[in-house]
Structures are given as C-alpha cells and as structure tokens.
Design a protein around this motif. Structure first.
Motif, PDB file in Angstrom:
ATOM      1  N   GLU A 120       0.830  -1.203   0.000  1.00 44.32           N
ATOM      2  CA  GLU A 120       0.000   0.000   0.000  1.00 44.32           C
ATOM      3  C   GLU A 120       0.864   1.253   0.000  1.00 44.32           C
ATOM      4  OE1 GLU A 120      -3.521   1.853  -0.429  1.00 44.32           O
ATOM      5  OE2 GLU A 120      -3.218  -0.326  -0.340  1.00 44.32           O
ATOM      6  N   ARG A 157     -20.672  -0.143   6.909  1.00 46.02           N
ATOM      7  CA  ARG A 157     -19.479  -0.258   7.744  1.00 46.02           C
ATOM      8  C   ARG A 157     -19.818  -0.891   9.100  1.00 46.02           C
ATOM      9  NH1 ARG A 157     -18.258   4.550   6.817  1.00 46.02           N
ATOM     10  NH2 ARG A 157     -17.120   4.233   4.874  1.00 46.02           N
ATOM     11  N   GLU A 214     -15.570  -2.249  -1.127  1.00 42.31           N
ATOM     12  CA  GLU A 214     -14.887  -1.089  -0.566  1.00 42.31           C
ATOM     13  C   GLU A 214     -14.820  -1.175   0.951  1.00 42.31           C
ATOM     14  OE1 GLU A 214     -16.832   0.228  -4.434  1.00 42.31           O
ATOM     15  OE2 GLU A 214     -17.411  -0.947  -2.683  1.00 42.31           O
ATOM     16  N   VAL A 215     -15.941  -1.513   1.590  1.00 43.68           N
ATOM     17  CA  VAL A 215     -15.968  -1.621   3.054  1.00 43.68           C
ATOM     18  C   VAL A 215     -15.090  -2.773   3.521  1.00 43.68           C
ATOM     19  CG1 VAL A 215     -17.453  -2.184   5.017  1.00 43.68           C
ATOM     20  CG2 VAL A 215     -18.202  -0.512   3.334  1.00 43.68           C
ATOM     21  N   ARG A 220     -12.422  -4.032   2.082  1.00 42.08           N
ATOM     22  CA  ARG A 220     -11.012  -3.669   1.959  1.00 42.08           C
ATOM     23  C   ARG A 220     -10.596  -2.729   3.101  1.00 42.08           C
ATOM     24  NH1 ARG A 220     -11.663  -3.481  -4.024  1.00 42.08           N
ATOM     25  NH2 ARG A 220     -10.411  -5.173  -4.886  1.00 42.08           N
ATOM     26  N   GLU A 221     -11.477  -1.781   3.418  1.00 40.07           N
ATOM     27  CA  GLU A 221     -11.176  -0.840   4.502  1.00 40.07           C
ATOM     28  C   GLU A 221     -11.000  -1.574   5.829  1.00 40.07           C
ATOM     29  OE1 GLU A 221     -13.774   2.472   6.885  1.00 40.07           O
ATOM     30  OE2 GLU A 221     -13.952   2.437   4.700  1.00 40.07           O
ATOM     31  N   GLU A 257      -7.777  -3.729   5.855  1.00 40.28           N
ATOM     32  CA  GLU A 257      -6.593  -2.907   6.128  1.00 40.28           C
ATOM     33  C   GLU A 257      -6.465  -2.613   7.623  1.00 40.28           C
ATOM     34  OE1 GLU A 257      -4.492   1.302   4.743  1.00 40.28           O
ATOM     35  OE2 GLU A 257      -6.479   0.752   3.994  1.00 40.28           O
ATOM     36  N   ASP A 258      -7.601  -2.361   8.284  1.00 39.92           N
ATOM     37  CA  ASP A 258      -7.579  -2.138   9.729  1.00 39.92           C
ATOM     38  C   ASP A 258      -7.129  -3.396  10.465  1.00 39.92           C
ATOM     39  OD1 ASP A 258      -8.349  -0.520  12.157  1.00 39.92           O
ATOM     40  OD2 ASP A 258      -9.735  -2.198  12.406  1.00 39.92           O
TER      41      ASP A 258
END
Length: 505
Positions: free
Chosen positions: A268, A446, A487-488, A490-491, A494-495
C-alpha cells in the motif's frame, strides 16, 4: 534527461505538493503551470522521451495502481455507463475531432487528421478519481469514471493503430477495426489474468514481504510488454492482472496465506510512493514541453487548430454524455411508465431482476451528467500516442503533419488540465450533491462489517494470528454473499492488517 533534472523535478514536486495540499489545490495542475513557466528559463534543455518509454514504464504502474482500488462489483453494476464513455464516446470523439482536423489542417490529409483525432480522443480520468473524496464526487460518479479510465485507453490505442495503418496505405475498415479491438481485448485480458494467476501461486511460496512486493511491482510491466509483443491490448492486460490480484489476494479466502498482512501493508505504501513519483514526473514533463511547441514553424495555424480542437473536445464530451445518458434516461422513464400501467410487464421485470440479483442501477442524474461531462482532461496517453507517431510512412515519406499533431496534442492536454482540471472541484461544490443518504448507507454498511468482524473475533481460535485470519475469512464470505461491499471489506481488512502488525511489534 539527466539525473540532475530528474532529482530537481522530484524535489520541486514534493515542495509544491506539500503547499498545494495545505491550500486544498490539486498539486498536479500547479506542477504543470510551474513546469510550463520553467521551460522558458534560458539554458533549460528539452526533455524528450521515446513513446515506448512512456507507454511501457509510466502507464502500466499508474493504471495498475488505479485498478487496485476499483471495485469489480461496481464495475459490473455501471458497465453500461462505462461502455458508453469508454468505447462509444471515444470512437465518436475520434471521428468528430478527426473530421474537424481535416478542415483545419487540409495539408496533412484525411488519414493523418484522423490520427490526430484518435490521439485527442481518450480523457484521463484517473487523476480526478484519485482525488474524488477531496473534490466531493458521489460514489457512483467515481465508479463510472474509474471504469471509463480502465477501458478508454484500449479503445483509443486500437483506433490509433487503424489510423496509422490508413496513413501507410493499408486497407483499414471500421469492421476490421472492431474485430481487431475484440481480438486485442480478449487476448490482452487473457494474458493479464494468466500472469496474475502465476504471480499468486509464486507469491504464496516466497514467504518474504520484500520479495512478494517486488513480484507484484513487476506484474504490470510484464503483463503490458508481453501483451504488446502478442499484438494485443497491454492496457487491458494490466487491468485484468490488477483486478485478479486485488480481488483474490484481499477478498478470496482461498488465496489467503500466513503473513500476507505484512505484504499488503507494505504494498500500500509502495504504490502510494510510486504514484506520487510518476504523477509528478508526468505533469512536469507535460509543462516542460511548452517552449519548444511555441518555437515550432507554422505556429499561427497550429495554435488556431489547437484552440478550436480544445473547445471541440470539451464541448463534444458534454454533448455525448448528455445524448447517450439522455437516451438511457428516456428509455428508463418509458419502462417505468409501462410498468406502472401493465401488471404483466411489471411482474416479468420483477422476476428478471430477481434472477439477476436486484434492480439495475438507474441512469445518472442531471447533476452527475454535468460532472462526468466536465471530466474530459487529456493526459499522458495523449502525449504518448502523439510521440509514438512514426517519423516516416511505410513508403519512406515524412509522416504528414507529425510536428503539428504533436504540438496540438500538447496544447490540448495543457488546456484541458488548466480549464477543466482546475475547476472540477469548484463545479462539484456548486452542484451541491446531497451525499447524506450515500454516507448514511456507507456507515450502515461499515457497521455491518464491524459486526461480522466482531462475531468472527468472538469465536475461539488457537492463537491471535488464527483469529485475525478468521475475521478476514468472514469478510471475504460476506462480500461473496453480498452482505458488505468490496470497498468496506477492503477498509476493514486494512484495519485488521494494521492491528495484527501492531500485535507483532
């Protein structure tokens, strides 16, 4: 270009980016203006690059990076709008600008005029999309522009090849061009997917984040060059490879492996750094050509043609967007009226939508049409195609109008960047998109993702790493079952990667 010039470009780019972002200004456009002014400084040499260098070294990583963040589901949902913009609009733009060029520059001939049309046809929407959140773009607009950027380059390069062949006296037809596009696209997509599969198999066995990152960095270059050697679409090969890698390595449970989180975190940051360096270089390269364009012979005619084509490119995109999306909107309203009065038709449509997994997306709104129509900035592919025009035709004669075509390509690129690029944020604010419902829906999605993660974390696991893997597995299954968006997921992944890395430091 020597190493000192490159270091100066990067150094100035860092300073300009820091100041521009502090004042909420797009750094790339500031770099273009400063570089254009710097080109007039006495003693500044001209930067000249081979088109093969730009296409093979600059375009693949930028395109791969942009595709990494794209959603495959959003691409499919907006496929109709993407085809309208990435294929139909590019073809029509090439035709209109080519015809107009033949009137403005009759001495270069009709075939060379259409070469210029294909050079000016594809807009570069990647930069706009990369700053979508800052500009305030609706999510659907971002998805449409992202998808367009992944398709329009391949369309334009196919048209460019046909136009060059016509100048060389070869018999080129629209039917032959369509078949060539299908062939190039299918082979390019196959090559990209094949290299991605091989890379995934090798990556799992390396066991070293540095080696895994290097492997992925090589992927866009390899896919592009091999596809080009096979006379296929290198652009689509890169897109296919990026989609395949990002979806499978992040979301598909079958392709998860221990320690993969370290590589994802490292990649990233590497891609962000590479994007900055390449975008800074591209914008500076565009601006630094201005002085030599103005020194070219026949400047008055070239400037006149460039001005007319600049206006035509901006206006025609707006017209094409409103016509194509307007026809779509008109058909949509007719179907809605028919469904309201015809019970049998309504039942058939509901059954069809149920089989397809839900109601198809409606056409873009009027405000979305305005915004999409204004995102017609030309970029590096226009310059690369112009630089790729051969000096001589197949008969050995000088290529007609080559200098004028390259000068016009640069002026139109600069013009669209300065006119549209600097005003797109202002326009988005003036349109006053109501993103309340969109943001609320994203927050609910989310929250759903957080609940899925929490439930997976509550399950017993032999160790901490196994617990994190179970949470990622749950998110991957949720995406497959349409419980959360890519999208959610992936977010949240990453967290999870960051939290897992923190446990090991």
């Amino acid at each position: 270009m020597n190493s000192v010039q490159l270091l100066l470009i990067v150094g100035v780019g860092i300073a300009v980016t820091a100041v521009a972002r502090r004042h909420r200004i797009e750094p790339g456009w500031v770099i273009v203006v400063l570089a254009a002014g710097a080109s007039f400084i006495p003693g500044v040499p001209r930067l000249e690059l081979e088109s093969e260098f730009i296409l093979a070294v600059v375009v693949p990583p930028l395109l791969y990076s942009a595709t990494r963040g794209a959603s495959l589901a959003s691409f499919g949902a907006n496929l109709r709008a993407i085809i309208y913009l990435g294929v139909v609009t590019v073809v029509l733009t090439a035709g209109v600008l080519g015809w107009l060029s033949s009137l403005l520059l009759p001495s270069i001939g009709l075939a060379a005029a259409f070469v210029l049309g294909t050079v000016l046809a594809p807009p570069d929407t990647i930069t706009t999309v990369s700053h979508g959140d800052e500009i305030g773009l609706p999510q659907r607009t971002t998805s449409i522009l992202t998808g367009e950027s992944l398709v329009n380059d391949a369309t334009a390069l196919t048209l460019f090849t046909i136009a060059i062949a016509a100048v060389n006296g070869e018999h080129a037809t629209w039917g032959g061009g369509f078949l060539a596009f299908l062939r190039n696209a299918s082979i390019g997509l196959g090559i990209g997917a094949a290299f991605a599969i091989v890379a995934m198999i090798i990556r799992k066995r390396l066991g070293n984040p540095t080696l895994e990152t290097v492997l992925v960095l090589l992927l866009p270059f390899t896919a592009f060059l091999v596809a080009e050697e096979a006379h296929a679409s290198g652009i689509l090969a890169v897109v296919a490879a990026a989609f395949w890698m990002s979806v499978n390595l992040t979301l598909d449970p079958k392709h998860q492996y221990p320690g993969g989180y370290r590589t994802r975190l490292q990649e990233e940051q590497v891609w962000k750094t590479l994007d900055f360096l390449l975008e800074t270089f591209v914008f500076a390269y565009i601006g630094l050509q201005l002085k030599w364009v103005l020194d070219a012979p026949g400047l008055a005619r070239t400037l006149t043609a460039a001005g007319v084509l600049l206006v035509a490119a901006i206006v025609f995109r707006m017209v094409a967007v409103f016509v194509l999306f307007g026809r779509w909107s008109l058909r949509h309203r007719r179907r809605e009226r028919r469904a309201a009065r015809d019970v049998y038709y309504r039942q058939m449509r509901e059954a069809r939508n149920a089989r397809r997994g839900g109601e198809p997306l409606p056409p873009p709104t009027l405000k979305e049409n305005v915004l999409v129509g204004w995102t017609g900035m030309r970029g590096i592919l226009t310059l690369a195609a112009a630089a790729g025009i051969p000096e001589h035709t197949a008969s050995g004669a000088p290529f007609p109008g080559r200098d004028a075509i390259q000068a016009i390509a640069l002026i139109v690129t600069l013009g669209t960047l300065l006119i549209q690029g600097t005003t797109i944020g202002w326009l988005a604010r003036r349109l006053r998109f109501d993103l309340t419902a969109e943001r609320a829906a994203a927050d609910r999605m989310r929250e759903r993702g957080h609940r899925i993660v929490a439930e997976a974390a509550a399950e017993p696991a032999p160790d901490v790493d196994a617990s994190f893997e179970a949470q990622r597995l749950a998110l991957g299954l949720a995406v497959r079952n349409h419980e959360v968006t890519e999208e959610v997921a992936r977010e949240l992944i990453e967290d999870l990667d960051l939290r897992q890395a923190a446990r090991h430091t």
